[in-house]
Scaffold this active site. Sequence first.
Site: not given
Length: 244
Positions: A28, A30, A189
């Site tokens: 991922d 961000d 995250d």
Amino acid sequence: MNGFSDLNPSESKPSLSQLAPLEAILFDVDGTLCDSDPIHLIAFQELLQEIGFNNGVPIDEKFFVENIAGKHNSEIALLLFPDDVSRGLKFCDEKEALYRKIVAEKIKPLDGLIKLTKWIEDRGLKRAAVTNAPKENAELMISKLGLTDFFQAVILGSECEFPKPHPGPYLKALEVLNVSKEHTLVFEDSISGIKAGVAAGMPVIGLTTGNPASLLMQAKPAFLIENYADPKLWAVLEELDNKS
């Protein structure tokens, strides 16, 4: 965000040996390549306060984590402006422009990320970024982190039939890289992202940069780390090296 660190104590020595030989690693963007969630929060707080959202009281981190983090802008627009989604989408565009202005000056890689990218390159593994972020954001962050040449593909949720938490973006990454889910690892995250990777059939290592471990564990990651310097991660990678 706070670098939530209440990592699951029962998971003392995880193993991902079933992935050997490892073919690819998917990231991922961000909160996974960089701790960008605090900057998103600042941008949301500033613009929402300007329009008097929540009676002019700035949204807090709890609201951000529970309602915004990891979600596609189409979902966020509906949440913030349920009676006027087109206004919500315009607001999200304005917020992203402010975010890009701030992040360009503040972005830095998570601890251990550069070491991990070298480990990946040294072993000739395939790699892609898979993100719900708008294209301009993803390209800016990847460029500012010096990872433009590192990633062989960037998969955008907006260019798939459904964004995360749907598995589609991760399944597309497997297809583009021509690798199998049985030999691919994911780093995420957010709950949304972890759910997407798990639904696509891959083990996901969760990062506690922006969400409490107790929350992330609900999405069933393989295990959690604080950042890429975490000894737990390198023990797993060493085991994979030995099995390959």
